[in-house]
Design an enzyme around this catalytic site. Structure first.
Site, PDB file in Angstrom:
ATOM      1  N   HIS A   1      -7.410   3.555   1.367  1.00  0.00           N
ATOM      2  CA  HIS A   1      -6.406   4.015   2.322  1.00  0.00           C
ATOM      3  C   HIS A   1      -7.050   4.065   3.705  1.00  0.00           C
ATOM      4  CE1 HIS A   1      -2.857   6.004   3.730  1.00  0.00           C
ATOM      5  NE2 HIS A   1      -3.428   7.168   3.948  1.00  0.00           N
TER       6      HIS A   1
ATOM      7  N   ASP B   1       0.830  -1.204   0.000  1.00  0.00           N
ATOM      8  CA  ASP B   1       0.000   0.000   0.000  1.00  0.00           C
ATOM      9  C   ASP B   1       0.867   1.258   0.000  1.00  0.00           C
ATOM     10  OD1 ASP B   1      -2.148  -1.687   0.113  1.00  0.00           O
ATOM     11  OD2 ASP B   1      -2.806  -1.104   2.124  1.00  0.00           O
ATOM     12  N   ASP B   2       0.212   2.393  -0.281  1.00  0.00           N
ATOM     13  CA  ASP B   2       0.812   3.731  -0.162  1.00  0.00           C
ATOM     14  C   ASP B   2       1.860   4.023  -1.222  1.00  0.00           C
ATOM     15  OD1 ASP B   2      -0.781   3.871   2.091  1.00  0.00           O
ATOM     16  OD2 ASP B   2       0.856   3.568   3.502  1.00  0.00           O
TER      17      ASP B   2
END
Length: 323
Positions: A134, A13-14
């Site tokens: 998110h 992620d991110d």
């Protein structure tokens, strides 16, 4: 796990949050430890991350963001229920409180999601392989419905259902992390109906809430997978996702989504995850257990009914993902 046919997606992620995080994520991908990434299109390094994804042919989805930094859609001009007085999203817990209080205008959520999907296409030149949320915003009450509607409208079929079996029994988790995981689990259960209604799919099992940051180890990842797969019949084909947040820690002021990097991204926990994922021990044991690393695109071609664990094996954790 050795008696099962398990295909595991490892998602970082991110992506796009900052160049240092992205450097570590690409390193993990090239090492074969990460198979997919989720891009923050409002991240400060979104453009360079998209270039890295194209250069290295990294399967990339959208990390839909409604809680951190500046919006991409009409909300960036102000006068929106999604932002505070300084023009930023309301934060991880602030957005949740606003949703619970009925203060978030859902059509504005739809506008922001559509704007982020459009920005993704601008950056990558194609649709995302998947869309998740998110800080798990995509499973929040009400939000999950407009999220599913937006994905159906743009033809994206894969998402994440963040339900991890046995998190409440993980004694190493501090109380706030355990409470947050419990809230995410409750929201995810309620999101199943809207997700199914709009034709979304997800892996049969999910792990990552109990193995985030310093809590990650090869043993705990394997243990989480084993818990998730308890009771699955011998020979059953199963799909799984491991959520991860590897990378080199952000160094302020670089990084973030408009407000600078947060403590999560600056933490050495990000480097710890990178080292665990890329060390030989985890991948060697997964291989011995017959776990095959793959991408969501690989799963997209599975035959109807293949890879769906039985309801009896996973009740009451998750309903089977539709074929």
């Amino acid at each position: 796990m050795a008696r099962l046919r398990v295909r595991l997606v490892v998602t970082a992620d991110d992506f796009g949050y900052c160049p240092r995080r992205d450097e570590g994520i690409v390193e993990a991908f090239l090492a074969g430890a990460v198979t997919s990434v989720s891009l923050l299109v409002n991240g400060s390094a979104a453009e360079s991350a998209a270039e890295l994804a194209r250069r290295h042919q990294i399967p990339t989805g959208l990390h839909a963001n409604l809680s951190e930094g500046r919006p991409v859609g009409p909300a960036r001009h102000g006068a929106s229920s999604l932002i505070g007085s300084e023009g930023f999203f309301l934060g991880k817990m602030g957005f949740r409180r606003a949703v619970a209080a009925g203060e978030v205008i859902l059509p504005q959520v739809r506008e922001e999601l559509e704007a982020q999907l459009s920005r993704f296409r601008e950056l990558l030149g194609r649709d995302p392989t998947h869309v998740d949320g998110h800080q798990h915003v995509h499973v929040l009450p009400g939000v999950c419905r407009v999220f599913a509607e937006a994905l159906q409208a743009c033809g994206v079929r894969f998402t994440r259902l963040p339900l991890e079996r046995g998190v409440d029994g993980c004694a190493w988790l501090e109380a706030p992390a355990r409470a947050f995981a419990g809230a995410v689990e409750q929201d995810a259960r309620a999101a199943i109906g809207p997700f199914v209604h709009h034709g979304l799919r997800w892996t049969d099992v999910f792990v990552g809430l109990s193995t985030c940051g310093r809590n990650m180890s090869a043993h705990r990842v394997l243990e989480a997978l084993a818990r998730a797969l308890e009771g699955v019949p011998t020979g059953q084909a199963v799909t799984a996702e491991l959520m991860a947040h590897p990378g080199y820690p952000s160094v302020p002021p670089l990084g973030g989504c408009g407000e600078g990097p947060d403590a999560f991204s600056c933490s050495l926990d990000r480097l710890h995850e990178l080292r665990v994922l890329t060390a030989p021990a985890l991948r060697a044991q997964l291989a011995r257990d017959g776990v095959q690393l793959c991408t969501l695109e690989d799963l997209d071609g599975k035959r109807p009914g293949e890879g769906a664990a039985s309801r009896a094996a996973r009740e009451p954790f998750v309903e089977p993902s539709p074929p």
